[in-house]
Write an enzyme that holds these catalytic residues in place. Structure first.
Site, PDB file in Angstrom:
ATOM      1  N   LYS A  53      -7.146   1.861  -8.244  1.00 41.36           N
ATOM      2  CA  LYS A  53      -6.684   2.638  -9.405  1.00 41.36           C
ATOM      3  C   LYS A  53      -7.857   2.917 -10.347  1.00 41.36           C
ATOM      4  O   LYS A  53      -7.989   4.008 -10.889  1.00 41.36           O
ATOM      5  CB  LYS A  53      -5.562   1.882 -10.137  1.00 41.36           C
ATOM      6  CG  LYS A  53      -4.260   1.830  -9.322  1.00 41.36           C
ATOM      7  CD  LYS A  53      -3.184   0.939  -9.933  1.00 41.36           C
ATOM      8  CE  LYS A  53      -2.007   0.821  -8.957  1.00 41.36           C
ATOM      9  NZ  LYS A  53      -0.843   0.128  -9.460  1.00 41.36           N
ATOM     10  N   GLN A  97       0.595  -4.888 -12.787  1.00 44.62           N
ATOM     11  CA  GLN A  97       0.638  -4.884 -11.320  1.00 44.62           C
ATOM     12  C   GLN A  97       1.717  -5.845 -10.832  1.00 44.62           C
ATOM     13  O   GLN A  97       1.759  -7.014 -11.230  1.00 44.62           O
ATOM     14  CB  GLN A  97      -0.739  -5.264 -10.754  1.00 44.62           C
ATOM     15  CG  GLN A  97      -0.857  -5.102  -9.256  1.00 44.62           C
ATOM     16  CD  GLN A  97      -0.698  -3.656  -8.783  1.00 44.62           C
ATOM     17  OE1 GLN A  97      -1.069  -2.724  -9.469  1.00 44.62           O
ATOM     18  NE2 GLN A  97      -0.130  -3.477  -7.611  1.00 44.62           N
ATOM     19  N   ASP A 120       3.880   3.623 -15.206  1.00 42.65           N
ATOM     20  CA  ASP A 120       4.567   3.432 -13.924  1.00 42.65           C
ATOM     21  C   ASP A 120       5.987   4.008 -13.933  1.00 42.65           C
ATOM     22  O   ASP A 120       6.624   4.089 -12.887  1.00 42.65           O
ATOM     23  CB  ASP A 120       4.706   1.922 -13.657  1.00 42.65           C
ATOM     24  CG  ASP A 120       3.718   1.429 -12.619  1.00 42.65           C
ATOM     25  OD1 ASP A 120       3.259   2.236 -11.795  1.00 42.65           O
ATOM     26  OD2 ASP A 120       3.426   0.221 -12.634  1.00 42.65           O
TER      27      ASP A 120
HETATM   28  N1  LIG Z   1       3.004  -1.817 -11.176  1.00 38.41           N
HETATM   29  C1  LIG Z   1       3.132  -1.486  -9.888  1.00 38.41           C
HETATM   30  N2  LIG Z   1       3.021  -2.426  -8.961  1.00 38.41           N
HETATM   31  C2  LIG Z   1       3.167  -2.064  -7.654  1.00 38.41           C
HETATM   32  C3  LIG Z   1       3.378  -0.713  -7.276  1.00 38.41           C
HETATM   33  C4  LIG Z   1       3.494   0.255  -8.303  1.00 38.41           C
HETATM   34  O1  LIG Z   1       3.712   1.458  -8.067  1.00 38.41           O
HETATM   35  N3  LIG Z   1       3.348  -0.180  -9.610  1.00 38.41           N
HETATM   36  N4  LIG Z   1       3.401  -0.361  -5.936  1.00 38.41           N
HETATM   37  C5  LIG Z   1       2.922  -1.291  -4.935  1.00 38.41           C
HETATM   38  C6  LIG Z   1       1.444  -1.339  -4.738  1.00 38.41           C
HETATM   39  N5  LIG Z   1       0.664  -0.147  -5.058  1.00 38.41           N
HETATM   40  C7  LIG Z   1       0.515   0.217  -6.348  1.00 38.41           C
HETATM   41  O2  LIG Z   1       0.294  -0.570  -7.217  1.00 38.41           O
HETATM   42  C8  LIG Z   1      -0.143   0.495  -4.074  1.00 38.41           C
HETATM   43  C9  LIG Z   1       0.052   0.293  -2.734  1.00 38.41           C
HETATM   44  C10 LIG Z   1      -0.804   0.891  -1.788  1.00 38.41           C
HETATM   45  C11 LIG Z   1      -1.860   1.678  -2.200  1.00 38.41           C
HETATM   46  C12 LIG Z   1      -2.830   2.283  -1.254  1.00 38.41           C
HETATM   47  O3  LIG Z   1      -3.622   3.118  -1.649  1.00 38.41           O
HETATM   48  N6  LIG Z   1      -2.814   1.862   0.006  1.00 38.41           N
HETATM   49  C13 LIG Z   1      -3.754   2.343   0.992  1.00 38.41           C
HETATM   50  C14 LIG Z   1      -4.148   1.193   1.898  1.00 38.41           C
HETATM   51  C15 LIG Z   1      -4.874   0.111   1.192  1.00 38.41           C
HETATM   52  C16 LIG Z   1      -5.104  -1.087   2.119  1.00 38.41           C
HETATM   53  O4  LIG Z   1      -5.826  -0.943   3.080  1.00 38.41           O
HETATM   54  O5  LIG Z   1      -4.535  -2.149   1.835  1.00 38.41           O
HETATM   55  C17 LIG Z   1      -3.102   3.418   1.863  1.00 38.41           C
HETATM   56  O6  LIG Z   1      -1.860   3.391   2.000  1.00 38.41           O
HETATM   57  O7  LIG Z   1      -3.825   4.237   2.404  1.00 38.41           O
HETATM   58  C18 LIG Z   1      -2.019   1.899  -3.538  1.00 38.41           C
HETATM   59  C19 LIG Z   1      -1.187   1.321  -4.471  1.00 38.41           C
HETATM   60  C20 LIG Z   1       3.366  -2.699  -5.319  1.00 38.41           C
HETATM   61  N7  LIG Z   1       3.051  -3.002  -6.674  1.00 38.41           N
END
Ligand SMILES: Nc1nc2c(c(=O)[nH]1)N[C@@H](CN(C=O)c1ccc(C(=O)N[C@@H](CCC(=O)O)C(=O)O)cc1)CN2
Length: 285
Positions: A53, A97, A120
């Site tokens: 982020k 988070q 969020d």
């Molecule tokens: N406050 C929040 N917490 C969480 C959220 C949210 O929207 N707000 N969602 C999820 C986690 N998340 C954001 O925080 C999130 C998940 C995945 C990715 C991402 O870019 N993933 C990559 C792979 C990364 C890796 O290799 O692990 C992808 O999919 O290409 C970004 C944000 C739970 N918590």
């Protein structure tokens, strides 16, 4: 049939490039958007998402405010940081988070946030505004999924959508977004209490798989020509992501989101959109 890719990485890059111009315009008016993050504990996944982020922020010109607390932090210590960011004028929007460590009252933390700074869209006031059809920051993953579908020309209007999962960040808000008049989808929400998941999936034009259950959705459950979004994040023994969607779905579906590279980058891009929109609102006041 081999499914076409709902490319979250490329779509997020396009959104970030659009936001860069909006951030520059804000700065000319003397407003610098700032994203705050509160990370509690040392979960490697959460650390990675938060780092991503802030990398995104740097790319588009948004300032970063990072607060980290140990896994042993108390409810009161976390609440003190929430109050601090509520008051910090440099912070136009922030997130806590999730998940928070066991024993912490997550809902109480979310309720304590200033709803105008809720990047969020998970503050109860903003979820309520969504229910009431009032303007509100939209939850990032559900809104990212809609944007991904729209930008690939997948028809949402009138579609039968099955959402698998009922978590706070995706499963609960997703049907609220899909059933707005602007989307006009018909939604079935499935969860661990659903009796015959396969029967529901087979009727779906669009499947949002957000159960966190590896390879739950298989090719035999999917209607030919459907769009399938894989939101599940489980890890195998080597630490590699295993999604909720089995690879054989790609032989049946018309559209599939890769995982990684699909919904994850879109979640991050929509977060930036919420921060920029909050800054634009404050610049207009
Ligand atoms: N406050 C929040 N917490 C969480 C959220 C949210 O929207 N707000 N969602 C999820 C986690 N998340 C954001 O925080 C999130 C998940 C995945 C990715 C991402 O870019 N993933 C990559 C792979 C990364 C890796 O290799 O692990 C992808 O999919 O290409 C970004 C944000 C739970 N918590």
């Amino acid at each position: 049939m081999t499914a076409q890719i709902l490319d979250g990485k490329a779509t997020a890059a396009a959104i970030k490039s659009e936001l860069t111009a909006r951030v520059a315009a804000l700065k000319e008016k003397g407003v610098t958007p700032g994203l705050g993050t509160i990370l509690v504990g040392e979960d490697p996944g959460s650390q990675k998402y938060v780092a991503g982020k802030h990398r995104d922020c740097a790319q588009v010109g948004i300032a970063s405010i990072q607060r980290e607390l140990p896994a042993t932090a108390t409810q009161e210590e976390i609440e003190a940081v929430v109050r601090e960011l509520n008051e910090d004028p440099a912070c136009t929007g922030y997130i806590v988070q999730l998940p928070l460590p066991r024993g912490i009252d997550e809902n109480r933390i979310l309720e304590l946030m200033d709803p105008e700074k809720d990047a969020d869209g998970l503050h109860p006031m903003n979820l309520g505004r969504l229910v009431l059809n009032e303007p509100a920051p939209l939850p990032c993953t559900p809104n990212g999924i809609l944007t991904l579908l729209r930008r690939h020309g997948v028809e949402i209007k009138g579609a039968e959508v099955v959402v698998v999962g009922r978590g706070v960040t995706i499963g609960r808000p997703m049907p609220l977004l899909l059933t707005r008049r602007s989307e006009n989808a018909t939604v079935t929400q499935c969860h661990t209490g659903t009796r015959d998941l396969s029967a529901h999936l087979k009727r779906a034009d669009i499947i949002v798989a957000a159960a966190g259950s590896p390879h739950l959705v298989r090719g035999e459950d999917v209607k030919p020509g459907a769009a399938v979004l894989d939101v599940g994040v489980s890890r195998n023994a080597e630490g590699k992501i295993v999604g909720d969607v089995h690879p054989d779905v790609a032989e049946v579906a018309a559209w599939i989101s890769p995982n990684p590279g699909g919904v994850g980058p879109m979640t991050r891009a929509q977060l930036l959109v919420n921060v920029v929109e909050a800054a634009e609102r404050s610049a207009g006041r």
